[in-house]
Motif scaffolding. Structure first.
Motif, PDB file in Angstrom:
ATOM      1  N   GLY A  86       0.814  -1.223   0.000  1.00 28.72           N
ATOM      2  CA  GLY A  86       0.000   0.000   0.000  1.00 28.72           C
ATOM      3  C   GLY A  86       0.838   1.260   0.000  1.00 28.72           C
ATOM      4  O   GLY A  86       0.604   2.189  -0.791  1.00 28.72           O
ATOM      5  N   THR A  87       1.851   1.316   0.869  1.00 33.56           N
ATOM      6  CA  THR A  87       2.658   2.530   0.968  1.00 33.56           C
ATOM      7  C   THR A  87       3.622   2.705  -0.203  1.00 33.56           C
ATOM      8  O   THR A  87       4.180   3.785  -0.389  1.00 33.56           O
ATOM      9  CB  THR A  87       3.461   2.549   2.292  1.00 33.56           C
ATOM     10  N   SER A  88       3.821   1.639  -0.994  1.00 38.28           N
ATOM     11  CA  SER A  88       4.675   1.743  -2.188  1.00 38.28           C
ATOM     12  C   SER A  88       3.892   2.216  -3.412  1.00 38.28           C
ATOM     13  O   SER A  88       4.462   2.360  -4.495  1.00 38.28           O
ATOM     14  CB  SER A  88       5.333   0.385  -2.502  1.00 38.28           C
ATOM     15  N   ALA A  89       2.598   2.477  -3.247  1.00 35.76           N
ATOM     16  CA  ALA A  89       1.756   2.906  -4.372  1.00 35.76           C
ATOM     17  C   ALA A  89       2.281   4.168  -5.071  1.00 35.76           C
ATOM     18  O   ALA A  89       2.306   4.217  -6.309  1.00 35.76           O
ATOM     19  CB  ALA A  89       0.315   3.115  -3.905  1.00 35.76           C
ATOM     20  N   PRO A  90       2.715   5.214  -4.337  1.00 38.88           N
ATOM     21  CA  PRO A  90       3.225   6.409  -5.035  1.00 38.88           C
ATOM     22  C   PRO A  90       4.450   6.114  -5.892  1.00 38.88           C
ATOM     23  O   PRO A  90       4.540   6.587  -7.033  1.00 38.88           O
ATOM     24  CB  PRO A  90       3.568   7.367  -3.886  1.00 38.88           C
ATOM     25  N   GLU A  91       5.423   5.345  -5.356  1.00 37.16           N
ATOM     26  CA  GLU A  91       6.613   4.990  -6.136  1.00 37.16           C
ATOM     27  C   GLU A  91       6.209   4.202  -7.387  1.00 37.16           C
ATOM     28  O   GLU A  91       6.763   4.405  -8.470  1.00 37.16           O
ATOM     29  CB  GLU A  91       7.593   4.148  -5.303  1.00 37.16           C
ATOM     30  N   CYS A  92       5.244   3.294  -7.226  1.00 34.43           N
ATOM     31  CA  CYS A  92       4.779   2.483  -8.352  1.00 34.43           C
ATOM     32  C   CYS A  92       4.156   3.376  -9.426  1.00 34.43           C
ATOM     33  O   CYS A  92       4.450   3.230 -10.616  1.00 34.43           O
ATOM     34  CB  CYS A  92       3.758   1.449  -7.862  1.00 34.43           C
ATOM     35  N   ALA A  93       3.321   4.321  -9.001  1.00 30.37           N
ATOM     36  CA  ALA A  93       2.664   5.222  -9.949  1.00 30.37           C
ATOM     37  C   ALA A  93       3.685   6.059 -10.708  1.00 30.37           C
ATOM     38  O   ALA A  93       3.610   6.197 -11.933  1.00 30.37           O
ATOM     39  CB  ALA A  93       1.680   6.131  -9.204  1.00 30.37           C
ATOM     40  N   VAL A  94       4.672   6.610  -9.971  1.00 31.90           N
ATOM     41  CA  VAL A  94       5.696   7.458 -10.597  1.00 31.90           C
ATOM     42  C   VAL A  94       6.538   6.646 -11.586  1.00 31.90           C
ATOM     43  O   VAL A  94       6.772   7.067 -12.720  1.00 31.90           O
ATOM     44  CB  VAL A  94       6.602   8.105  -9.520  1.00 31.90           C
ATOM     45  N   SER A  95       6.998   5.468 -11.156  1.00 33.49           N
ATOM     46  CA  SER A  95       7.906   4.667 -11.989  1.00 33.49           C
ATOM     47  C   SER A  95       7.219   4.099 -13.221  1.00 33.49           C
ATOM     48  O   SER A  95       7.787   4.115 -14.322  1.00 33.49           O
ATOM     49  CB  SER A  95       8.513   3.531 -11.156  1.00 33.49           C
ATOM     50  N   VAL A  96       6.001   3.576 -13.069  1.00 35.00           N
ATOM     51  CA  VAL A  96       5.281   3.008 -14.216  1.00 35.00           C
ATOM     52  C   VAL A  96       4.907   4.111 -15.205  1.00 35.00           C
ATOM     53  O   VAL A  96       5.027   3.941 -16.425  1.00 35.00           O
ATOM     54  CB  VAL A  96       4.028   2.234 -13.748  1.00 35.00           C
ATOM     55  N   THR A  97       4.479   5.271 -14.691  1.00 33.54           N
ATOM     56  CA  THR A  97       4.163   6.402 -15.569  1.00 33.54           C
ATOM     57  C   THR A  97       5.407   6.844 -16.333  1.00 33.54           C
ATOM     58  O   THR A  97       5.354   7.124 -17.537  1.00 33.54           O
ATOM     59  CB  THR A  97       3.609   7.587 -14.753  1.00 33.54           C
ATOM     60  N   ALA A  98       6.540   6.893 -15.631  1.00 33.29           N
ATOM     61  CA  ALA A  98       7.808   7.279 -16.263  1.00 33.29           C
ATOM     62  C   ALA A  98       8.181   6.276 -17.357  1.00 33.29           C
ATOM     63  O   ALA A  98       8.644   6.656 -18.437  1.00 33.29           O
ATOM     64  CB  ALA A  98       8.917   7.359 -15.225  1.00 33.29           C
ATOM     65  N   ASN A 145      10.581   7.923 -19.901  1.00 33.94           N
ATOM     66  CA  ASN A 145      11.487   8.668 -19.018  1.00 33.94           C
ATOM     67  C   ASN A 145      11.950   7.748 -17.895  1.00 33.94           C
ATOM     68  O   ASN A 145      11.728   8.006 -16.711  1.00 33.94           O
ATOM     69  CB  ASN A 145      10.773   9.903 -18.458  1.00 33.94           C
ATOM     70  N   ASN A 146      12.605   6.658 -18.269  1.00 35.31           N
ATOM     71  CA  ASN A 146      12.910   5.607 -17.303  1.00 35.31           C
ATOM     72  C   ASN A 146      13.991   5.965 -16.302  1.00 35.31           C
ATOM     73  O   ASN A 146      14.131   5.301 -15.273  1.00 35.31           O
ATOM     74  CB  ASN A 146      13.307   4.321 -18.031  1.00 35.31           C
ATOM     75  N   GLN A 147      14.792   6.998 -16.595  1.00 39.06           N
ATOM     76  CA  GLN A 147      15.819   7.403 -15.644  1.00 39.06           C
ATOM     77  C   GLN A 147      15.182   7.808 -14.320  1.00 39.06           C
ATOM     78  O   GLN A 147      15.728   7.561 -13.242  1.00 39.06           O
ATOM     79  CB  GLN A 147      16.635   8.567 -16.212  1.00 39.06           C
ATOM     80  N   LEU A 148      14.001   8.426 -14.418  1.00 44.83           N
ATOM     81  CA  LEU A 148      13.279   8.832 -13.220  1.00 44.83           C
ATOM     82  C   LEU A 148      12.871   7.617 -12.394  1.00 44.83           C
ATOM     83  O   LEU A 148      12.879   7.656 -11.158  1.00 44.83           O
ATOM     84  CB  LEU A 148      12.035   9.642 -13.609  1.00 44.83           C
ATOM     85  N   ALA A 149      12.527   6.512 -13.072  1.00 46.39           N
ATOM     86  CA  ALA A 149      12.088   5.297 -12.376  1.00 46.39           C
ATOM     87  C   ALA A 149      13.194   4.745 -11.480  1.00 46.39           C
ATOM     88  O   ALA A 149      12.965   4.408 -10.312  1.00 46.39           O
ATOM     89  CB  ALA A 149      11.647   4.243 -13.386  1.00 46.39           C
ATOM     90  N   VAL A 150      14.430   4.658 -12.014  1.00 48.84           N
ATOM     91  CA  VAL A 150      15.553   4.118 -11.238  1.00 48.84           C
ATOM     92  C   VAL A 150      15.875   5.033 -10.060  1.00 48.84           C
ATOM     93  O   VAL A 150      16.000   4.588  -8.916  1.00 48.84           O
ATOM     94  CB  VAL A 150      16.801   3.943 -12.125  1.00 48.84           C
ATOM     95  N   SER A 151      16.007   6.339 -10.336  1.00 46.34           N
ATOM     96  CA  SER A 151      16.344   7.297  -9.280  1.00 46.34           C
ATOM     97  C   SER A 151      15.281   7.315  -8.188  1.00 46.34           C
ATOM     98  O   SER A 151      15.597   7.392  -6.998  1.00 46.34           O
ATOM     99  CB  SER A 151      16.502   8.702  -9.871  1.00 46.34           C
ATOM    100  N   ASN A 152      14.010   7.237  -8.596  1.00 44.65           N
ATOM    101  CA  ASN A 152      12.912   7.265  -7.641  1.00 44.65           C
ATOM    102  C   ASN A 152      12.954   6.051  -6.717  1.00 44.65           C
ATOM    103  O   ASN A 152      12.823   6.187  -5.496  1.00 44.65           O
ATOM    104  CB  ASN A 152      11.577   7.302  -8.393  1.00 44.65           C
ATOM    105  N   ALA A 153      13.169   4.866  -7.275  1.00 41.82           N
ATOM    106  CA  ALA A 153      13.178   3.636  -6.472  1.00 41.82           C
ATOM    107  C   ALA A 153      14.365   3.602  -5.516  1.00 41.82           C
ATOM    108  O   ALA A 153      14.212   3.334  -4.314  1.00 41.82           O
ATOM    109  CB  ALA A 153      13.196   2.419  -7.387  1.00 41.82           C
ATOM    110  N   VAL A 154      15.571   3.885  -6.032  1.00 40.94           N
ATOM    111  CA  VAL A 154      16.775   3.837  -5.190  1.00 40.94           C
ATOM    112  C   VAL A 154      16.726   4.937  -4.131  1.00 40.94           C
ATOM    113  O   VAL A 154      17.019   4.696  -2.952  1.00 40.94           O
ATOM    114  CB  VAL A 154      18.051   3.961  -6.047  1.00 40.94           C
ATOM    115  N   GLY A 194      11.092  -3.909 -11.687  1.00 37.65           N
ATOM    116  CA  GLY A 194      10.870  -5.051 -12.584  1.00 37.65           C
ATOM    117  C   GLY A 194       9.761  -4.760 -13.584  1.00 37.65           C
ATOM    118  O   GLY A 194       9.889  -5.031 -14.781  1.00 37.65           O
ATOM    119  N   LEU A 195       8.664  -4.183 -13.098  1.00 37.04           N
ATOM    120  CA  LEU A 195       7.531  -3.839 -13.960  1.00 37.04           C
ATOM    121  C   LEU A 195       7.913  -2.744 -14.952  1.00 37.04           C
ATOM    122  O   LEU A 195       7.604  -2.833 -16.148  1.00 37.04           O
ATOM    123  CB  LEU A 195       6.355  -3.373 -13.090  1.00 37.04           C
ATOM    124  N   ALA A 196       8.625  -1.709 -14.461  1.00 33.46           N
ATOM    125  CA  ALA A 196       9.035  -0.600 -15.329  1.00 33.46           C
ATOM    126  C   ALA A 196       9.984  -1.085 -16.431  1.00 33.46           C
ATOM    127  O   ALA A 196       9.861  -0.695 -17.594  1.00 33.46           O
ATOM    128  CB  ALA A 196       9.703   0.498 -14.504  1.00 33.46           C
TER     129      ALA A 196
END
Length: 323
Positions: free
Chosen positions: A51-63, A68-77, A263-265
């Motif tokens: 549940g609390t990972s929902a924002p990171e998931c939304a940002v990374s999948v949208t990216a 704009n996948n660079q944002l996905a890696v930076s956001n997760a790490v 993984g999904l991104a």
């Protein structure tokens, strides 16, 4: 001028939604743990972490969908470093975070191995391709299967695990009906996600009004905003004497962010893994090992260690701002 005043209003309402949503979310999750006779730590690592990972998931999948996948890696790490150092550190200021021997043997080392796996996969070709994404998702499925097996085992050991884990939290956990549990969890999560969005939006406008660059806002305000659910939920859990759930939320979220979200991104679109990502992931591994040894020393994370972790994160923020 009116826009800036509205930003302050949105910021305050966002924090109110986060706080109240976390209260309901933790209460609902704790009631589920009590009903299912499952340790709070496992609920924290699964239901709460997802549940609390929902924002990171939304940002990374949208990216990923926008390329704009660079944002996905930076956001997760970045979120994982924040979760580890700030969320655990802040919770340790409220109450020492007790860490059970089983967690030190299994879940915590696994979260470190996941960070090492990300580093190895990323450095192999300086990108995370679709095959790598499928590998991460496969490991995630194995992780979920492991969590389900652990939960079933915990329920079956009525005299040992159930008594040790459940009876200690029964006094402080309300008995809620199944419908109210669902309402508390879904409603609380919705308030957390919406509150997080409003805090990020309001803080971004305010920060820019003080002359902060968009890049600096992204590295600080947005990174903080996507990890607010973990921070508020774990802090609330610690305040309600649910330290198991607080720690489980952090460890579970860090595993989810790498295995499921990245993984999904990556499965959607391959991601570049540059030298900044390498350095940040190495920092994540080092910090994870450090917190692991803090936990192993006395089987808890104490206030002095929490202060040290917060100070180290502050130094890390200064580093990413000037590099």
């Amino acid at each position: 001028m009116m826009q800036y005043w509205m930003s302050y209003v949105i910021l305050v309402i966002g924090f109110a939604l986060l706080t109240k949503g976390a209260d309901f979310f933790v209460e609902g999750a704790a009631a589920v743990a009590k009903k299912l006779k499952v340790p709070a730590f496992i609920i924290g690592m699964t239901i709460v972490a997802m549940g609390t990972s929902a924002p990171e998931c939304a940002v990374s999948v949208t990216a990923a969908l926008k390329g704009n996948n660079q944002l996905a890696v930076s956001n997760a790490v970045g979120s994982n470093i924040f979760n580890l150092m700030v969320v655990c550190g802040a919770c340790a200021l409220v109450v020492p975070l007790a860490v059970k021997t089983s967690v030190l043997r299994r879940e915590f080392p696994f979260s470190i191995l996941v960070a090492v796996l990300l580093l190895a996969v990323g450095m192999a070709g300086m990108e995370i391709g679709r095959g790598d994404g499928i590998l991460l998702l496969t490991v995630f499925v194995v992780f979920l299967y492991w969590m389900v097996r652990t939960a079933i085992k915990a329920r079956s050991q009525q005299e040992s695990v159930q008594k040790e884990e459940q009876d200690g939290m029964d006094e402080d956990v309300r008995d809620l009906s199944a419908i109210r549990c669902i309402i508390y969890i879904i409603g609380g999560l919705a308030a957390i996600v919406l509150g997080g969005d409003w805090v990020v939006d309001g803080a971004s406008v305010i920060a820019q009004s003080f002359g902060m660059s968009q890049n600096l806002v992204g590295l600080t305000v947005v990174a903080f905003g996507t990890s607010l659910p973990e921070l508020v939920t774990s802090f609330t859990a610690a305040r309600k004497n649910q330290s198991d759930m607080a720690l489980g939320n952090v460890i579970g979220s860090n595993i989810f962010n790498v295995l499921l979200i990245l993984g999904l991104a990556a499965a959607i679109s391959p991601m570049t893994f540059n030298m900044e990502n390498v350095i940040d992931t190495i920092i994540l591994v080092i910090m994870s090992i450090e917190v692991y040894f803090f936990s192993r020393k006395d089987h808890d994370i104490r206030r002095s260690e929490g202060i040290m972790m917060l100070a180290e994160y502050a130094a890390y923020v200064v580093y990413i701002c000037v590099r």
